[in-house]
Scaffold this active site. Sequence first.
Site, PDB file in Angstrom:
ATOM      1  CG  ASP A  99       4.649  15.220 -48.866  1.00  0.00           C
ATOM      2  OD1 ASP A  99       5.557  15.217 -49.712  1.00  0.00           O
ATOM      3  OD2 ASP A  99       3.524  15.704 -49.075  1.00  0.00           O
ATOM      4  CG  ASP A 162       4.295  17.798 -54.931  1.00  0.00           C
ATOM      5  OD1 ASP A 162       4.184  17.546 -56.132  1.00  0.00           O
ATOM      6  OD2 ASP A 162       3.389  18.281 -54.260  1.00  0.00           O
TER       7      ASP A 162
HETATM    8  N1  GLY Z   1       3.325  19.110 -51.741  1.00  0.00           N
HETATM    9  C1  GLY Z   1       2.108  19.750 -52.010  1.00  0.00           C
HETATM   10  C2  GLY Z   1       2.127  21.085 -52.658  1.00  0.00           C
HETATM   11  O1  GLY Z   1       3.106  21.604 -53.168  1.00  0.00           O
HETATM   12  O2  GLY Z   1       1.062  21.681 -52.671  1.00  0.00           O
END
Ligand code: GLY
Length: 381
Positions: A99, A162
């Site tokens: 992330d 994600d």
């Molecule tokens: N990236 C984590 C979520 O969408 O919860």
Amino acid sequence: MSRSPLLARAYDLCVEKARRNIRRLADAPKSGAFAADGDYFGFHEGFFEISNWTSSFFTGMALLAYRSTGDTEFLAQCNRLKAPYREKVVRHGMDTMHDLGFLYTLYSVAAYKQTGDREHRETALLAAAELAKRFVPEGKYLRAWGRMDENRTDYAGLAIIDSLMNLPLLCWAAAESGDFRLREIADRHASTVLEYFVRPDDSVCHSFRFDPRTGAPVGADNYCGRTVESCWARGTSWAIYGFALMHGYTREARYREAALRVARKFVSLLDEELVPVWDFSLPEGEPRLRDSSAAAIAACGLDELQKYLPGETGLTAAADALTERLCSSDYLDERLECPGLLKHAQIGDGVGKARVAYSSWGDYFFMEALARRLHGDPRFW
Ligand code: GLY
């Protein structure tokens, strides 16, 4: 550009909450991911913790506010965070995860794009280089979560949906630095997600597992949706926006088509409430908890996709409807003393389970959706 008083009023509220929140973040950097009562500053996760993916939803909102108001106080507060952001990738590089794209796109890249400040550029390039280290060439994917030197974890061999939103950092860095290996990594990862995550019925799985040694595909997995086979609403939104952004960078028709397929699926699964249930595959009798953050992310993704498909006016209409729905008091918390904006975002409660809270990511994408309508696409990603 919209002149809707409803949207303008909601945007002004975003600006005022961003003003208060960025000051508190700069005073004491932390993750501020979510909160049942809307007070993100009570959330116990430090800025340098590997699991922090959310600090930059506050800086992103402050930078949106700076863009629309020209008030340099927003920038000054963001700049107080230069040192910790730099330190996170320089001194704690091993304690970062996939992330980094969320963290550095909505801080260093967005600040650099608006100000030309070379310090932000350098930090963003360092973050992109760190993110690229997570690429597993055997399986052609960016590994999700966990330190890269830890191989005895569940996360070895795992990629998640994600991650698509982290690819713009690599594409931006490639264009900025001339290191086209970064863009190649982004393209290969997106290609892998397209091949293994998008199902024949146009829904997506949350994660996919590869043999960590050989890279051979093992099968779908799940950490965030209800089940491996189910249709997690927020993952669907990440896919719409992520594929649309990758089309923007690569001009590959297959990413635009993937975004469109998933977008049509998403819209077809909405009910009269408009804000989606947290997982579209909820069985009869299970509480129909909503996910306001999935609605906000999808609104931005549908807007982005529409840029490349001008004839698909239904995409903007759906994005408008979602954004307006979120402006209602059912979702929007107008109390200035509450740091959170949107109620009813889904957060995990153990795999396959959900509860609702305010989420800093939902707030950011809500403000971006409003900004797109009122001031045009900020092009942070
Ligand atoms: N990236 C984590 C979520 O969408 O919860």
